[in-house]
Each structure stands twice: as C-alpha cells, then as structure tokens.
Design a protein around this motif. Structure first.
Motif, PDB file in Angstrom:
ATOM      1  N   ASN A 127      -5.545  -7.132  -9.713  1.00 14.11           N
ATOM      2  CA  ASN A 127      -5.130  -7.104  -8.305  1.00 14.11           C
ATOM      3  C   ASN A 127      -4.547  -5.755  -7.903  1.00 14.11           C
ATOM      4  O   ASN A 127      -3.631  -5.676  -7.084  1.00 14.11           O
ATOM      5  N   VAL A 128      -5.084  -4.681  -8.478  1.00 15.07           N
ATOM      6  CA  VAL A 128      -4.653  -3.329  -8.145  1.00 15.07           C
ATOM      7  C   VAL A 128      -5.876  -2.501  -7.763  1.00 15.07           C
ATOM      8  O   VAL A 128      -6.912  -2.557  -8.429  1.00 15.07           O
ATOM      9  N   VAL A 129      -5.747  -1.738  -6.674  1.00 15.87           N
ATOM     10  CA  VAL A 129      -6.756  -0.749  -6.301  1.00 15.87           C
ATOM     11  C   VAL A 129      -6.121   0.619  -6.527  1.00 15.87           C
ATOM     12  O   VAL A 129      -5.116   0.958  -5.894  1.00 15.87           O
ATOM     13  N   MET A 130      -6.705   1.406  -7.425  1.00 14.88           N
ATOM     14  CA  MET A 130      -6.108   2.667  -7.858  1.00 14.88           C
ATOM     15  C   MET A 130      -6.946   3.846  -7.359  1.00 14.88           C
ATOM     16  O   MET A 130      -8.163   3.857  -7.504  1.00 14.88           O
ATOM     17  N   SER A 131      -6.260   4.842  -6.808  1.00 11.28           N
ATOM     18  CA  SER A 131      -6.919   6.047  -6.310  1.00 11.28           C
ATOM     19  C   SER A 131      -6.123   7.260  -6.777  1.00 11.28           C
ATOM     20  O   SER A 131      -4.897   7.261  -6.691  1.00 11.28           O
ATOM     21  N   LYS A 175       3.436 -12.285  -7.642  1.00 11.46           N
ATOM     22  CA  LYS A 175       4.320 -12.274  -6.476  1.00 11.46           C
ATOM     23  C   LYS A 175       3.622 -11.534  -5.343  1.00 11.46           C
ATOM     24  O   LYS A 175       3.649 -11.963  -4.193  1.00 11.46           O
ATOM     25  N   LEU A 176       2.995 -10.398  -5.687  1.00  9.44           N
ATOM     26  CA  LEU A 176       2.146  -9.681  -4.738  1.00  9.44           C
ATOM     27  C   LEU A 176       0.711 -10.154  -4.874  1.00  9.44           C
ATOM     28  O   LEU A 176       0.212 -10.382  -5.981  1.00  9.44           O
ATOM     29  N   HIS A 177       0.053 -10.301  -3.751  1.00  7.46           N
ATOM     30  CA  HIS A 177      -1.388 -10.573  -3.780  1.00  7.46           C
ATOM     31  C   HIS A 177      -2.117  -9.409  -4.418  1.00  7.46           C
ATOM     32  O   HIS A 177      -3.005  -9.591  -5.266  1.00  7.46           O
ATOM     33  N   ALA A 178      -1.729  -8.183  -4.011  1.00 10.61           N
ATOM     34  CA  ALA A 178      -2.390  -6.989  -4.534  1.00 10.61           C
ATOM     35  C   ALA A 178      -1.600  -5.763  -4.097  1.00 10.61           C
ATOM     36  O   ALA A 178      -0.723  -5.837  -3.228  1.00 10.61           O
ATOM     37  N   ALA A 179      -1.929  -4.639  -4.706  1.00 13.70           N
ATOM     38  CA  ALA A 179      -1.366  -3.355  -4.299  1.00 13.70           C
ATOM     39  C   ALA A 179      -2.462  -2.306  -4.333  1.00 13.70           C
ATOM     40  O   ALA A 179      -3.311  -2.302  -5.229  1.00 13.70           O
ATOM     41  N   GLY A 180      -2.430  -1.420  -3.342  1.00 12.51           N
ATOM     42  CA  GLY A 180      -3.321  -0.273  -3.299  1.00 12.51           C
ATOM     43  C   GLY A 180      -2.485   0.983  -3.378  1.00 12.51           C
ATOM     44  O   GLY A 180      -1.576   1.171  -2.565  1.00 12.51           O
ATOM     45  N   MET A 181      -2.775   1.849  -4.356  1.00 13.46           N
ATOM     46  CA  MET A 181      -1.910   3.006  -4.592  1.00 13.46           C
ATOM     47  C   MET A 181      -2.724   4.287  -4.711  1.00 13.46           C
ATOM     48  O   MET A 181      -3.684   4.358  -5.474  1.00 13.46           O
ATOM     49  N   ASP A 182      -2.306   5.279  -3.935  1.00 20.54           N
ATOM     50  CA  ASP A 182      -2.930   6.596  -3.986  1.00 20.54           C
ATOM     51  C   ASP A 182      -1.969   7.644  -4.546  1.00 20.54           C
ATOM     52  O   ASP A 182      -2.336   8.809  -4.670  1.00 20.54           O
ATOM     53  N   VAL A 183      -0.753   7.246  -4.875  1.00 24.14           N
ATOM     54  CA  VAL A 183       0.252   8.169  -5.415  1.00 24.14           C
ATOM     55  C   VAL A 183       0.829   7.560  -6.691  1.00 24.14           C
ATOM     56  O   VAL A 183       0.937   6.341  -6.810  1.00 24.14           O
ATOM     57  N   TRP A 184       1.248   8.447  -7.651  1.00 24.65           N
ATOM     58  CA  TRP A 184       1.512   7.961  -9.001  1.00 24.65           C
ATOM     59  C   TRP A 184       2.773   8.542  -9.616  1.00 24.65           C
ATOM     60  O   TRP A 184       3.390   9.457  -9.075  1.00 24.65           O
ATOM     61  N   TYR A 185       3.103   7.982 -10.779  1.00 27.78           N
ATOM     62  CA  TYR A 185       4.343   8.304 -11.471  1.00 27.78           C
ATOM     63  C   TYR A 185       4.176   9.443 -12.473  1.00 27.78           C
ATOM     64  O   TYR A 185       5.159  10.028 -12.920  1.00 27.78           O
ATOM     65  N   SER A 186       2.964   9.741 -12.846  1.00 22.30           N
ATOM     66  CA  SER A 186       2.693  10.823 -13.782  1.00 22.30           C
ATOM     67  C   SER A 186       1.360  11.465 -13.418  1.00 22.30           C
ATOM     68  O   SER A 186       0.387  10.761 -13.135  1.00 22.30           O
ATOM     69  N   TYR A 187       1.347  12.799 -13.418  1.00 18.27           N
ATOM     70  CA  TYR A 187       0.159  13.547 -13.022  1.00 18.27           C
ATOM     71  C   TYR A 187      -0.311  14.443 -14.164  1.00 18.27           C
ATOM     72  O   TYR A 187       0.477  14.841 -15.030  1.00 18.27           O
ATOM     73  N   HIS A 195      -4.736  10.049  -5.913  1.00 19.63           N
ATOM     74  CA  HIS A 195      -4.113  10.919  -4.905  1.00 19.63           C
ATOM     75  C   HIS A 195      -5.163  11.720  -4.129  1.00 19.63           C
ATOM     76  O   HIS A 195      -5.158  12.952  -4.116  1.00 19.63           O
ATOM     77  N   ARG A 196      -6.017  10.983  -3.436  1.00 17.30           N
ATOM     78  CA  ARG A 196      -7.091  11.581  -2.660  1.00 17.30           C
ATOM     79  C   ARG A 196      -6.917  11.366  -1.160  1.00 17.30           C
ATOM     80  O   ARG A 196      -7.808  11.666  -0.375  1.00 17.30           O
ATOM     81  N   GLY A 197      -5.775  10.837  -0.761  1.00 20.15           N
ATOM     82  CA  GLY A 197      -5.586  10.454   0.626  1.00 20.15           C
ATOM     83  C   GLY A 197      -5.702  11.590   1.614  1.00 20.15           C
ATOM     84  O   GLY A 197      -6.156  11.400   2.743  1.00 20.15           O
ATOM     85  N   GLY A 198      -5.270  12.783   1.212  1.00 18.78           N
ATOM     86  CA  GLY A 198      -5.325  13.926   2.125  1.00 18.78           C
ATOM     87  C   GLY A 198      -6.682  14.563   2.242  1.00 18.78           C
ATOM     88  O   GLY A 198      -6.825  15.572   2.935  1.00 18.78           O
ATOM     89  N   VAL A 235       0.869  -1.183   0.000  1.00 20.64           N
ATOM     90  CA  VAL A 235       0.000   0.000   0.000  1.00 20.64           C
ATOM     91  C   VAL A 235       0.904   1.231   0.000  1.00 20.64           C
ATOM     92  O   VAL A 235       1.766   1.371   0.869  1.00 20.64           O
ATOM     93  N   ASN A 236       0.703   2.123  -0.968  1.00 15.87           N
ATOM     94  CA  ASN A 236       1.541   3.319  -1.071  1.00 15.87           C
ATOM     95  C   ASN A 236       0.688   4.574  -0.970  1.00 15.87           C
ATOM     96  O   ASN A 236      -0.130   4.870  -1.846  1.00 15.87           O
ATOM     97  N   VAL A 237       0.886   5.330   0.136  1.00 20.21           N
ATOM     98  CA  VAL A 237       0.245   6.637   0.303  1.00 20.21           C
ATOM     99  C   VAL A 237       1.300   7.713   0.514  1.00 20.21           C
ATOM    100  O   VAL A 237       0.986   8.819   0.946  1.00 20.21           O
ATOM    101  N   GLY A 238       2.563   7.377   0.206  1.00 19.66           N
ATOM    102  CA  GLY A 238       3.667   8.320   0.377  1.00 19.66           C
ATOM    103  C   GLY A 238       3.994   9.016  -0.927  1.00 19.66           C
ATOM    104  O   GLY A 238       3.393  10.026  -1.287  1.00 19.66           O
TER     105      GLY A 238
END
Length: 323
Positions: free
Chosen positions: A276-280, A241-253, A282-285, A220-223
């Motif tokens: 197996n990806v949950v994509m958001s 290899k990973l069961h899943a990943a949840g990401m709120d931060v990205w490589y291109s905006y 950049h709404r964490g804040g 899970v990446n919120v950094g």
C-alpha cells in the motif's frame, strides 16, 4: 548603472542564452564558479563561503529552487547584507506529482498493474483491495502555499472539501493555523504534506497524529520526508491504519557518486515490502524537463530584473526560520 548578476554554476548554454534575452539592458550576466568582485546578485543553491565573500557589493542570493539548504543557512549569518530569495518555478509540476500519487493510492494502481501484466484479474474480485472514492471526502493540505493551493484547487474540482493548514490564521474559514492541526486531522480522508524542511516541521506528523486520522486515510508527501516520523509512518501503513501513502521525498538519499544511484535504499524502514505504498525517487519538480528549466530561467529573470530596478524581489526567504 549596470547591475551585475552571476550564476555560480553552469546551466546548459541554451538556457543561459534564453535567460539573457529576458533580462533588462541594465543587467550584465556572468556564469561560472568564480564570482566577480563586482557582483550584486549570485544565483546558487549551495554557495561556498568563497563565493559569498567574493564581492563586497553582493546584496542578493537567489536560490534556484524552493527551500533553503542547511549548509547555505549556516553560512548566511556571516553575510547579513545579503538578502535571500528563492524560486517557485516548479510549483505546478510538484502539485501534479501530488495528485498523481493520490490517484495511484486511492485506486491501488501499483498492485493492480503488477498483477494484471501477468494476466491476473483477481484484484478486481479481491475485497481486501478496496478503492477509495474521493468525491465528498476532505483533504487537509499541510503547507498551503503556492503548491498547496494548486493541489487544493484540483481536489476541489474532484468534489472534495479542502482545509489548508498555514503558519498562521488567514481569516479564511477553510484555512487554519498549524497550531490547530490536531483539530482538523480527524476530518482528513487525505493528508497532503507540502511543508518545507524547517526545524519546527520535523516529525510534525508522528504516532499521535496518525492516531487522530480516520482509519483508511491516505497520506501524500511531496514536501520533506522529515516532516513525518519514519517509524510511525511505516507502522501506520503496515497495520493498515492508513489505506495507502504516496511519497516523493525520502529519509536517505544517494551520495554524489553515480554508482550509488542504483543501489541505495531510501529509508531504514522497508517501505518497499508493503503493498500500500507508491514510491517515487523525488521527481516531483520535473528536474531536467525543458519546460521546467525554461520556467526556472523566467523566475530568475523576474527576480534579477526586480532587483536591478529597485523593486521588491519575489519569494523572500526568512533565514532564521529556514524558509
């Protein structure tokens, strides 16, 4: 003596009114792009050189969020008398997003929802879509600051074991220095990324680190996205290899052009094709949430009042390190 604080952008007026009510009588607050020549404090995340140079008496730059934008960092060596501080007002909201992503990943919520709204129950009986029970598992929290500790507290309440990874040793047996990251990754059923976007954190998690994680781990990446090697993350997900990943931060905006908001892919890798990806986006804040904006004003008031009273201002930023 009057302490002159200036906000170098234009928040909604009701937030400015609220902020003024929190400030001590010795503080005079002004707002707008043009910085007065008697300003002692400037609130701005990406100030221009002109704003920083407008007042010879400027001693405090308050960034109204967590982190130090690279353009701002590049300017600051020319203003050695200006101390930099930031706000951690959205720590709770960001931690909540991290937990939300974790739960969605562990229970395969997105693929289950997408099928079930069509009346398809097969995911209930499909052995390929296993869920993960978190109780008894270990979560490694890379970046054990204000957000990371909140994440750890929730995971602990779920019955998980927590290992916090910090810049340096703390003496706590459940916390380790980042230099020992490779020692703890094999224990990480869940790896949270909560570190800021500093140069020494770029690609901190790459192919070697993914190889150390147990099969079926969750990331899970919120950094900051750059902490995780883009291609290595995609490969770890595509290979399962990973069961899943949840990401709120990205490589291109997107650019500042609103037209790009609805037509911009966040990565060179097609993460959106993986189940197996949950994509958001950049709404964490919880940007624009009134509770968060009032919390931002509370944080500003604490910092400005402390500076006006000659007290220690919270959340100092090390400009050289970038955080």
């Amino acid at each position: 003596m009057t302490y002159n604080a200036h906000i170098g952008y234009t928040p909604d007026e009701h937030y400015v009114t609220y902020l003024r009510e929190q400030l001590t009588d010795t503080v005079r607050l002004t707002v707008g792009y043009d910085v007065p020549d008697d300003a002692h404090a400037l609130v701005a995340g990406r100030p221009t050189r002109e704003q920083l140079a407008a007042s010879d008496g400027l001693r405090l730059l308050l960034i109204p969020w967590a982190g130090l934008p690279p353009p701002t960092r590049a300017l600051l060596p020319d203003f050695p008398n200006v101390a930099v501080h930031n706000l951690h007002h959205n720590a709770a909201a960001t931690a909540e997003m991290a937990i939300t992503l974790l739960m969605a990943c562990a229970r395969q919520i997105i693929p289950a929802h997408n099928r079930f709204i069509e009346g398809d129950w097969t995911l209930r009986y499909d052995k390929r879509y296993k869920t993960v029970v978190l109780s008894g598992k270990t979560a490694v929290v890379l970046g054990y600051g204000e957000i990371g500790r909140r994440i750890g507290a929730v995971c602990n309440a779920l019955g998980m074991n927590i290992i916090g990874v910090r810049r340096s040793e703390s003496g706590n047996p459940n916390e380790v220095a980042v230099a020992r990251l490779h020692e703890v990754l094999p224990r990480a059923s869940v790896l949270f990324i909560v570190v800021p976007g500093t140069q020494d954190a770029t690609a901190l998690i790459g192919p070697d680190e993914f190889a150390l994680l147990p099969d079926g781990a969750i990331l899970v990446n919120v950094g900051r996205a750059a902490t995780v090697d883009e291609a290595a993350l995609y490969n770890a997900l595509a290979s399962r290899k990973l069961h899943a990943a949840g990401m709120d931060v990205w490589y291109s905006y997107p650019t500042k052009d609103p037209a790009s908001y609805s037509n911009h892919r966040p990565s060179e890798q097609p993460f959106w094709e993986l189940p197996n990806v949950v994509m958001s986006p950049h709404r964490g804040g919880a940007l624009y949430n009134p509770d968060i904006e009032y919390a931002r004003m509370d944080g500003m008031a604490r910092a400005i009042n402390a500076a006006a009273n000659g007290e220690a201002v919270p959340h100092p930023v090390d400009v050289e390190r970038g955080y």
